[in-house]
Design an enzyme around this catalytic site. Structure first.
Site, PDB file in Angstrom:
ATOM      1  N   SER A 266       0.825  -1.191   0.000  1.00  0.00           N
ATOM      2  CA  SER A 266       0.000   0.000   0.000  1.00  0.00           C
ATOM      3  C   SER A 266       0.874   1.261   0.000  1.00  0.00           C
ATOM      4  CB  SER A 266      -0.867  -0.047   1.251  1.00  0.00           C
ATOM      5  OG  SER A 266      -2.182   0.159   0.909  1.00  0.00           O
ATOM      6  N   LYS A 270       4.487   1.907  -2.072  1.00  0.00           N
ATOM      7  CA  LYS A 270       5.064   3.099  -2.715  1.00  0.00           C
ATOM      8  C   LYS A 270       6.435   3.359  -2.079  1.00  0.00           C
ATOM      9  CE  LYS A 270       0.407   5.186  -2.142  1.00  0.00           C
ATOM     10  NZ  LYS A 270      -0.531   4.534  -3.000  1.00  0.00           N
ATOM     11  N   TRP A 359      -9.560   0.568  -6.290  1.00  0.00           N
ATOM     12  CA  TRP A 359      -9.032   1.889  -5.922  1.00  0.00           C
ATOM     13  C   TRP A 359      -7.549   2.019  -6.309  1.00  0.00           C
ATOM     14  CZ3 TRP A 359     -10.202   6.633  -4.814  1.00  0.00           C
ATOM     15  CH2 TRP A 359      -9.435   7.408  -3.947  1.00  0.00           C
ATOM     16  N   HIS A 411      -7.383  -5.409  -1.391  1.00  0.00           N
ATOM     17  CA  HIS A 411      -6.241  -4.583  -1.007  1.00  0.00           C
ATOM     18  C   HIS A 411      -5.532  -5.221   0.181  1.00  0.00           C
ATOM     19  CE1 HIS A 411      -4.033  -0.873  -1.111  1.00  0.00           C
ATOM     20  NE2 HIS A 411      -4.257  -0.654   0.172  1.00  0.00           N
TER      21      HIS A 411
HETATM   22  C1  GCU Z   1      -5.364   5.017   0.897  1.00  0.00           C
HETATM   23  C2  GCU Z   1      -4.607   5.765  -0.174  1.00  0.00           C
HETATM   24  C3  GCU Z   1      -3.771   4.819  -1.012  1.00  0.00           C
HETATM   25  C4  GCU Z   1      -2.882   3.989  -0.120  1.00  0.00           C
HETATM   26  C5  GCU Z   1      -3.735   3.302   0.929  1.00  0.00           C
HETATM   27  C6  GCU Z   1      -2.981   2.516   1.994  1.00  0.00           C
HETATM   28  O1  GCU Z   1      -6.308   4.189   0.305  1.00  0.00           O
HETATM   29  O2  GCU Z   1      -5.529   6.457  -0.958  1.00  0.00           O
HETATM   30  O3  GCU Z   1      -2.997   5.535  -1.941  1.00  0.00           O
HETATM   31  O4  GCU Z   1      -2.147   3.072  -0.860  1.00  0.00           O
HETATM   32  O5  GCU Z   1      -4.469   4.257   1.648  1.00  0.00           O
HETATM   33  O6  GCU Z   1      -1.852   2.825   2.303  1.00  0.00           O
HETATM   34  O7  GCU Z   1      -3.610   1.607   2.538  1.00  0.00           O
END
Ligand code: GCU
Length: 430
Positions: A266, A270, A359, A411
């Site tokens: 998530s 990144k 998402w 996710h």
């Molecule tokens: C939110 C955010 C995402 C990220 C995520 C996470 O959904 O918008 O960009 O990856 O949180 O870290 O769980």
């Protein structure tokens, strides 16, 4: 916040996880901005040519990529998206919370290390938990994970130090069990791979206005209340901390520091992508469900966009403030996420996604990998060529230097994902 930090789940079953996540991952308006999930409305876009240098010259060799194109792209991404960060502090200072101890029913040697991020030892330290297999005599490759939770919350093992985690703006002891399943460390030991993990909040908190509490505050220049628009956000800070963990691992005799893979999910997906790009000592990156701001193409309007992620009410603090300039003009950004993927070349990179993680746009990550493949090929490395978008669970694109895998589910990181990551490490970190 759309999803609670910690939605990167360890060891949860796909079937039980999927329905709730499916709904959570399909919000239709976020920060007042509509979200598109229709393949018919992703828009038309042209990706910047990765092989075309700023002066118009075309990259024709691996050497030219490394010496000319890579540095200019790296600078663009750094100053625009994640922000510049300070160099390594002089000497790594670490103390052992626990000396080498036999753990996991005799399978592993464990140590718990406190790594100080500044010269004073009262604040800004990060606790690192390391397991290496007892049975292996040579230094082992290792997976370095960055986690949403303190390690005593994600691993079942007696004798783990209780970490401190952020709650409502304060650090509290992590005495509550994590809400997710526990990590299976044995499988790493059986595969003769070491495992280490850190809690991201030890480096920098993950909330708006958390700046004064994290490591970035220690680097503000006199009179500076905020990092400059091209300076580091929280993601770069977490990545900087991972480099400090590697500084330490380089001193650990049981670890082969030339074969350390990074993994996070998530926002931490990144993070590992950017950390691996920046610090080429990392031999491999496994970026789980990194989505927007990670490996998913930004120009493709599907799921989260730069406008959503950099909205000041949401995650602008995770990035260089400059990134927000592209919220309404992504077509003018001098690079796209395929540049991030390509910046890892020639080192192995695995993108792990989820089929119902709308998402995060798993298809956007696959398209990004296709677009970055020519750079991997410059180095004679394997990458998907004209490959169709795989079905959920299909491993056809997994075992390439530039690998892609989409599990059947949302996710999350599923138990079977770890198994595939181990296979990937066994192949590419030999
Ligand atoms: C939110 C955010 C995402 C990220 C995520 C996470 O959904 O918008 O960009 O990856 O949180 O870290 O769980």
């Amino acid at each position: 916040m759309l999803l609670a930090a910690g939605t990167a789940v360890y060891g949860q079953s796909a079937r039980t996880a999927a329905p709730a996540q499916q709904a959570a991952n399909r919000p239709t308006v976020v920060a007042g901005i509509p979200v598109n999930y229709s393949e018919d409305s992703t828009g038309t876009y042209v990706l910047p040519d990765l092989l075309k240098c700023s002066d118009g010259q075309m990259v024709t060799s691996a050497k030219m990529w490394t010496e000319k194109r890579r540095p200019e792209l790296l600078k663009m991404v750094e100053e625009t998206q994640f922000g510049k960060m300070p160099p390594a502090p002089g000497k790594v200072r670490a103390s052992l919370l626990e000396k080498e101890t036999i753990a996991l029913q005799g399978k592993a040697i464990r140590r718990q290390v406190r790594i100080y991020l500044t010269t004073d030892t009262t604040d800004h330290y990060m606790d690192l938990l390391v397991y290496t297999p007892v049975a292996t005599k040579k230094p082992v490759p290792l997976l370095l994970n960055i986690s949403f939770l303190a390690y005593n919350q994600i691993i079942e093992d007696e004798g783990l130090h209780v970490g401190n985690i952020w709650k409502d703006g304060k650090k509290i002891p992590a005495t509550q069990p994590g809400t997710f399943g526990k990590m299976n460390i044995d499988q790493f030991m059986d595969a003769e791979i070491g495992f280490a993990t850190v809690y991201y909040g030890d480096i920098e908190p993950d909330f708006k206005d958390g700046l004064p509490l994290g490591i970035r505050s220690r680097y503000l220049k006199a009179g500076q209340a905020q990092p400059a628009p091209d300076e580091w956000g929280a993601i770069a800070a977490w990545g900087w901390g991972l480099s400090r963990a590697l500084d330490y691992l380089q001193t650990d005799r049981k670890v082969d520091a030339g074969r350390v893979a990074l993994q996070g999910a998530s926002r931490l997906g990144k993070t590992v992508l950017w950390a691996g790009i920046r610090d080429t000592r990392f031999a491999m990156v496994i970026a789980s469900i990194s989505g927007e701001g990670g490996a998913a193409l930004a120009r493709r309007n599907y799921g989260e966009t730069i406008a959503h992620i950099t909205d000041p009410s949401r995650y602008l603090y995770q990035f260089a403030a400059n990134y927000h300039n592209y919220a309404d003009q992504v077509q003018n950004m001098p690079f796209d996420a395929h540049a991030l993927v390509a910046l890892m070349a020639p080192r192995p990179l695995l993108l792990q996604t989820g089929s119902t993680d709308y998402w995060s746009d798993p298809k956007g990550e696959y398209l990004s990998a296709l677009a970055a493949a020519p750079v991997y090929r410059l180095f004679n490395k394997t990458a998907p060529v004209n490959a169709p978008f795989p079905d959920a669970g299909d491993t056809a694109l997994l075992m390439s230097d530039l690998g892609y895998y989409m599990h059947d589910g949302g996710h999350t990181v599923l138990p079977e994902d770890w198994t595939l990551m181990i296979r990937y490490m066994q192949k590419f970190l030999r």
